[in-house]
Design a protein around this motif. Structure first.
Motif, PDB file in Angstrom:
ATOM      1  N   GLU A 208       2.986  -4.529   6.771  1.00  0.00           N
ATOM      2  CA  GLU A 208       3.252  -2.776   6.297  1.00  0.00           C
ATOM      3  C   GLU A 208       4.580  -3.040   5.459  1.00  0.00           C
ATOM      4  O   GLU A 208       4.856  -1.700   4.656  1.00  0.00           O
ATOM      5  N   ALA A 209       6.055  -3.783   6.087  1.00  0.00           N
ATOM      6  CA  ALA A 209       6.994  -3.324   5.169  1.00  0.00           C
ATOM      7  C   ALA A 209       7.353  -3.835   4.102  1.00  0.00           C
ATOM      8  O   ALA A 209       7.576  -2.834   2.916  1.00  0.00           O
ATOM      9  N   LEU A 210       6.736  -4.864   3.857  1.00  0.00           N
ATOM     10  CA  LEU A 210       6.434  -5.309   2.538  1.00  0.00           C
ATOM     11  C   LEU A 210       6.029  -4.134   1.517  1.00  0.00           C
ATOM     12  O   LEU A 210       6.524  -4.050   0.758  1.00  0.00           O
ATOM     13  N   ASN A 211       4.594  -4.006   2.146  1.00  0.00           N
ATOM     14  CA  ASN A 211       4.420  -2.661   1.183  1.00  0.00           C
ATOM     15  C   ASN A 211       5.270  -1.238   0.906  1.00  0.00           C
ATOM     16  O   ASN A 211       5.029  -1.230  -0.331  1.00  0.00           O
ATOM     17  N   ASN A 212       6.119  -0.872   2.360  1.00  0.00           N
ATOM     18  CA  ASN A 212       6.834  -0.118   1.728  1.00  0.00           C
ATOM     19  C   ASN A 212       8.113  -0.700   0.688  1.00  0.00           C
ATOM     20  O   ASN A 212       9.140   0.651   0.039  1.00  0.00           O
ATOM     21  N   LEU A 213       8.411  -1.579   0.602  1.00  0.00           N
ATOM     22  CA  LEU A 213       9.285  -2.549  -0.471  1.00  0.00           C
ATOM     23  C   LEU A 213       8.862  -3.106  -0.922  1.00  0.00           C
ATOM     24  O   LEU A 213       9.599  -3.348  -2.363  1.00  0.00           O
ATOM     25  N   ARG A 214       8.040  -2.506  -1.679  1.00  0.00           N
ATOM     26  CA  ARG A 214       7.807  -2.480  -2.589  1.00  0.00           C
ATOM     27  C   ARG A 214       8.291  -2.637  -4.161  1.00  0.00           C
ATOM     28  O   ARG A 214       8.460  -3.842  -5.046  1.00  0.00           O
ATOM     29  N   LEU A 215       8.831  -1.704  -4.261  1.00  0.00           N
ATOM     30  CA  LEU A 215       9.135  -1.470  -5.068  1.00  0.00           C
ATOM     31  C   LEU A 215      10.637  -2.110  -5.830  1.00  0.00           C
ATOM     32  O   LEU A 215      11.307  -2.503  -6.756  1.00  0.00           O
ATOM     33  N   ALA A 216      12.288  -3.049  -4.603  1.00  0.00           N
ATOM     34  CA  ALA A 216      12.490  -2.954  -4.337  1.00  0.00           C
ATOM     35  C   ALA A 216      12.340  -4.558  -4.816  1.00  0.00           C
ATOM     36  O   ALA A 216      13.966  -5.148  -5.150  1.00  0.00           O
ATOM     37  N   LEU A 217      11.727  -5.246  -3.967  1.00  0.00           N
ATOM     38  CA  LEU A 217      10.778  -6.377  -4.111  1.00  0.00           C
ATOM     39  C   LEU A 217      11.119  -6.438  -5.984  1.00  0.00           C
ATOM     40  O   LEU A 217      11.053  -7.402  -6.247  1.00  0.00           O
TER      41      LEU A 217
ATOM     42  N   ASP B  87      11.978  -4.326  -8.124  1.00  0.00           N
ATOM     43  CA  ASP B  87      13.770  -4.774  -9.143  1.00  0.00           C
ATOM     44  C   ASP B  87      14.600  -6.005  -8.874  1.00  0.00           C
ATOM     45  O   ASP B  87      15.363  -6.584  -9.684  1.00  0.00           O
ATOM     46  N   SER B  88      14.679  -6.369  -7.678  1.00  0.00           N
ATOM     47  CA  SER B  88      15.313  -7.478  -7.574  1.00  0.00           C
ATOM     48  C   SER B  88      14.647  -9.158  -7.904  1.00  0.00           C
ATOM     49  O   SER B  88      15.225  -9.592  -7.681  1.00  0.00           O
ATOM     50  N   GLY B  89      12.985  -8.864  -7.793  1.00  0.00           N
ATOM     51  CA  GLY B  89      12.408 -10.492  -8.407  1.00  0.00           C
ATOM     52  C   GLY B  89      12.389 -11.504  -7.035  1.00  0.00           C
ATOM     53  O   GLY B  89      12.663 -12.722  -7.546  1.00  0.00           O
ATOM     54  N   GLY B  90      12.495 -11.099  -6.086  1.00  0.00           N
ATOM     55  CA  GLY B  90      12.879 -11.046  -4.357  1.00  0.00           C
ATOM     56  C   GLY B  90      11.464 -11.847  -4.043  1.00  0.00           C
ATOM     57  O   GLY B  90      10.194 -11.753  -4.307  1.00  0.00           O
ATOM     58  N   THR B  91      11.543 -12.792  -3.132  1.00  0.00           N
ATOM     59  CA  THR B  91       9.883 -13.415  -2.995  1.00  0.00           C
ATOM     60  C   THR B  91      10.189 -13.273  -1.150  1.00  0.00           C
ATOM     61  O   THR B  91      11.351 -13.735  -0.463  1.00  0.00           O
ATOM     62  N   VAL B  92       9.149 -12.952  -0.298  1.00  0.00           N
ATOM     63  CA  VAL B  92       9.275 -12.843   0.984  1.00  0.00           C
ATOM     64  C   VAL B  92       8.403 -13.769   1.166  1.00  0.00           C
ATOM     65  O   VAL B  92       6.807 -13.334   1.394  1.00  0.00           O
ATOM     66  N   VAL B  93       8.291 -15.135   2.330  1.00  0.00           N
ATOM     67  CA  VAL B  93       7.409 -15.559   3.422  1.00  0.00           C
ATOM     68  C   VAL B  93       7.463 -15.085   4.837  1.00  0.00           C
ATOM     69  O   VAL B  93       8.000 -15.358   4.927  1.00  0.00           O
ATOM     70  N   LEU B  94       6.220 -15.171   4.466  1.00  0.00           N
ATOM     71  CA  LEU B  94       5.799 -14.666   5.991  1.00  0.00           C
ATOM     72  C   LEU B  94       5.156 -16.063   6.627  1.00  0.00           C
ATOM     73  O   LEU B  94       4.200 -17.046   6.165  1.00  0.00           O
ATOM     74  N   ALA B  95       5.251 -16.484   7.870  1.00  0.00           N
ATOM     75  CA  ALA B  95       4.373 -17.528   8.629  1.00  0.00           C
ATOM     76  C   ALA B  95       2.943 -17.506   8.711  1.00  0.00           C
ATOM     77  O   ALA B  95       2.582 -15.845   8.771  1.00  0.00           O
ATOM     78  N   ASP B  96       2.486 -18.746   9.326  1.00  0.00           N
ATOM     79  CA  ASP B  96       0.995 -17.901   8.963  1.00  0.00           C
ATOM     80  C   ASP B  96       0.738 -17.512  10.508  1.00  0.00           C
ATOM     81  O   ASP B  96      -0.955 -16.731   9.324  1.00  0.00           O
ATOM     82  N   THR B  97       1.509 -17.395  11.034  1.00  0.00           N
ATOM     83  CA  THR B  97       1.043 -16.618  12.610  1.00  0.00           C
ATOM     84  C   THR B  97       2.140 -16.055  12.854  1.00  0.00           C
ATOM     85  O   THR B  97       2.699 -17.528  13.569  1.00  0.00           O
ATOM     86  N   LEU B  98       1.829 -15.066  12.933  1.00  0.00           N
ATOM     87  CA  LEU B  98       3.218 -14.393  13.798  1.00  0.00           C
ATOM     88  C   LEU B  98       2.439 -13.582  15.753  1.00  0.00           C
ATOM     89  O   LEU B  98       2.034 -13.670  15.275  1.00  0.00           O
ATOM     90  N   PRO B  99       3.097 -13.405  16.097  1.00  0.00           N
ATOM     91  CA  PRO B  99       3.065 -13.418  17.698  1.00  0.00           C
ATOM     92  C   PRO B  99       2.584 -11.641  17.322  1.00  0.00           C
ATOM     93  O   PRO B  99       2.812 -10.842  16.815  1.00  0.00           O
ATOM     94  N   THR B 100       1.476 -11.708  18.514  1.00  0.00           N
ATOM     95  CA  THR B 100       1.087 -10.267  18.995  1.00  0.00           C
ATOM     96  C   THR B 100       1.635  -9.549  19.992  1.00  0.00           C
ATOM     97  O   THR B 100       1.470 -10.397  21.203  1.00  0.00           O
ATOM     98  N   LEU B 101       2.837  -8.344  19.622  1.00  0.00           N
ATOM     99  CA  LEU B 101       3.772  -7.743  20.988  1.00  0.00           C
ATOM    100  C   LEU B 101       3.335  -6.628  21.491  1.00  0.00           C
ATOM    101  O   LEU B 101       3.442  -5.869  20.265  1.00  0.00           O
TER     102      LEU B 101
END
Length: 613
Positions: free
Chosen positions: A461-470, A472-486
């Motif tokens: 969800e945070a990445l969707n909010n930052l899609r314009l910044a992504l 513009d910068s040409g950046g990539t974000v890699v998420l681990a296949d599994t992150l915990p539920t907290l």
């Protein structure tokens, strides 16, 4: 004991009258607020209408380009027909005529020689004597350049009606032997506008590169072939799209959104009368005024009834209260409103406990401490409201500085424009700072209760909010296949990820695109979330300082920002019972780490901190 004379008591206002006065008094600020709201609503309605009009203009321009592109592609395909190469004009006439159908936007194909003489025209039988081409200038360009050309609106040579044509060269023996034209009637252009099904009150028009009206949804017979409004045409010459406030050729005051095609130089304009915007706004305001009036009358009636009940209850409590004050035995009421009976019982209890309160000074201190904490919360709320109200003067500064530049621009020198730019930039920067302060003050006061949350879903969800910044910068974000539920607050944890990822995209190295990696490791009863990047890094001596409010390590000219993002991140983590720190070296990127307690079921296949060394 001193008593007030009965005559004076009757002269004082009653509870009922005071409550009614309060209700009526609230109508004054409500009316003022409604006036401000009406002005704001009108501005918002106008802005939204402009956005909608501009989006519709873009869509219609794309549709117009598609029609021209279809005609061009078909004409170019016919230009290489073997029948043309063999000078089989009769066969080519039949072949070209077979292409014309309801789905094809053009209405005719015309073959002309270099002199402009029409050799065949599919709207006439083959062999019939034909006039010269109705647009010799466009035809001449095709023979000179050997390239396709889209004409302006002109009067057709055969039908004597306004048409638009696309001419393509027909090559033979290495030179342009003929020009093949595909013609479009203004009816097909009008059909593009009517297919959009514009809302009531909206009007649309298509303009050729010279600003001549080629199609129109209203009064087309009277206005097709005439030039558009001068103010609109001046804007079209200098911009590919925009908003113009002017009058139509029939004298109607309108807002016009236009979009000019960069491929064909044709323009689509969508207009809406001022009266439509005003009517939509007034309808909404009338509903609001009616609702407030009904509520006000209902409030007065309710207060009249409730005030009478309160008055009777208070009068019933007078005797027990006087007895408590004079030291006489308190007599508990056995009739009257239930509230009065309950309070009389309370007064009796107070009578028994007054002596005991002297032994509870420490409890009173604790209560005062609680009151102080409540006061601190009120001060925090006051800071939030005060910061919020600062936005309005800043918007006024920006508006008037822009107005100064527009109205007196021809009387100002270069330095004046530079000073205006400084003032505007400073006001916008202050607005951004206030917004960040508001966000910071909201942390810990978000609605909703803690709930089990999938951190991978929050990061997405945070990445969707930052899609314009992504982008513009040409950046990539890699998420681990599994992150915990907290367990946590959804809004605040999304903001935490957004701040950390946004910083990684901002503080990137100039020689390579940013790369961010997010993973999690188990550490006892908590999870350590790591956000690693390949940016410019942070020197060890600044690792604590960067989490302070308004702390910046770089000038604003180097990197934009207010110095609040990491302070917000720290506050969010600490409110969730964790802590945050950074591991990095200058020039080698940063790794921001924060902990969150494990209070929900966790995936069994998540790696632990020990497993990963």
């Amino acid at each position: 004991m001193r008593f007030t004379p009965i005559q004076t008591l009757f002269a004082l206002p009653s509870i009922r009258s005071r409550l009614i006065a309060i209700v009526l008094a609230t109508a004054i600020p409500a009316a003022i607020a409604l006036g401000v709201m009406a002005a704001t609503f009108y501005g918002n309605q106008k802005k939204q209408s402009e956005i909608d009009l501009l989006q519709t203009a873009r869509a219609l321009t794309s549709a117009l380009d598609r029609n021209f592109s279809i005609g061009l592609n078909v004409a170019q395909a016919l230009a290489v027909s073997s029948k043309l190469q063999q000078s089989d004009f009769a066969g080519f006439h039949a072949e070209a005529k077979s292409v014309l159908n309801d789905r094809f936007p053009g209405f005719t194909f015309v073959l002309s020689d270099e002199s402009g003489q029409q050799l065949l025209n599919t709207i006439r039988p083959y062999g019939e004597v034909l006039p010269r081409h109705g647009n010799p200038e466009n035809l001449r360009q095709v023979f000179l350049t050997g390239k396709p050309s889209i004409s302006d609106l002109y009067m057709g040579g055969v039908m004597k009606r306004p048409v638009v044509s696309i001419e393509v060269p027909v090559w033979r023996d290495g030179k342009v032997a003929y020009a093949l034209s595909v013609g479009f009637l203004t009816d097909s252009l009008t059909r593009i506008l009517t297919d959009q099904r514009l809302p009531e009150g909206r009007m649309a028009a298509i303009f050729d590169p010279q600003g001549v009206i080629a199609a129109r949804t209203h009064m087309a017979e009277q206005l097709v072939g005439k030039k558009g409004a001068p103010v609109l045409l001046q804007r079209i010459e200098t911009a590919t799209e925009g908003i113009v406030e002017t009058h139509t050729l029939e004298g109607l005051g309108v807002i016009i959104a236009f979009n000019r095609s960069t491929e064909t130089n044709w323009t689509v304009g969508i207009s809406m009368p001022w009266t439509v915007v005003l009517a939509e706004t007034l309808n909404q305001i009338a509903l609001i005024y009616g609702g407030i009036t009904v509520l006000l009358l209902a409030g007065v009636a309710t207060v009249w009834v409730i005030g009478g009940k309160i008055s009777r209850s208070i009068r019933a409590l007078a005797a027990p209260a006087i007895a408590l004050g004079t030291g006489a035995p308190v007599v508990v009421l056995d009739h009257g409103p239930i509230e009065a009976i309950e309070i009389s019982h309370t007064l009796k209890a107070v009578e028994r406990e007054l002596q005991q309160y002297r032994d509870h000074l420490e409890q009173m201190v604790a209560e005062r401490t609680a009151a102080l904490q409540a006061s601190n919360r009120e001060l925090e709320q006051f800071a939030y409201v005060a910061s919020h109200d600062l936005q309005e003067p800043l918007r006024m500064v920006v508006s008037y500085v822009d107005l100064l530049a527009r109205r007196y621009g021809d009387k100002l020198d270069k330095d004046a424009f530079e000073f205006i730019g400084f003032a505007r930039e400073g006001a916008l920067r202050m607005s951004e700072l206030i917004k960040d302060l508001l966000d910071y003050s909201r942390i810990g006061r978000q609605d909703g209760h803690p709930e089990p949350l999938d951190l991978r879903e929050l990061a997405t969800e945070a990445l969707n909010n930052l899609r314009l910044a992504l982008a513009d910068s040409g950046g990539t974000v890699v998420l681990a296949d599994t992150l915990p539920t907290l367990v946590g607050n959804r809004v605040e944890l999304v903001r935490l990820f957004q701040n950390l990822i946004g910083n990684a995209l901002k503080y990137r190295r100039p020689d390579q695109p940013p790369r961010v990696e997010i993973k999690a490791e188990r550490d006892g009863t908590a999870w350590v979330i790591k956000v690693a990047d390949n940016g410019i890094g942070i020197a060890p001596e600044y690792r604590e300082r960067i989490f302070g409010l308004f702390q910046r390590l770089h000038g604003r000219n180097a990197y934009q920002g207010t110095g609040i993002g990491l302070a917000s991140a720290k506050k969010i983590v600490e409110l969730h019972g964790g802590h945050i720190w950074v591991q990095d070296a200058p020039g080698q990127g940063s790794v921001f780490c924060f902990t969150l307690e494990d209070k929900a079921s966790l995936p069994v296949d998540m790696p632990s901190a020990q497993d990963q060394g």
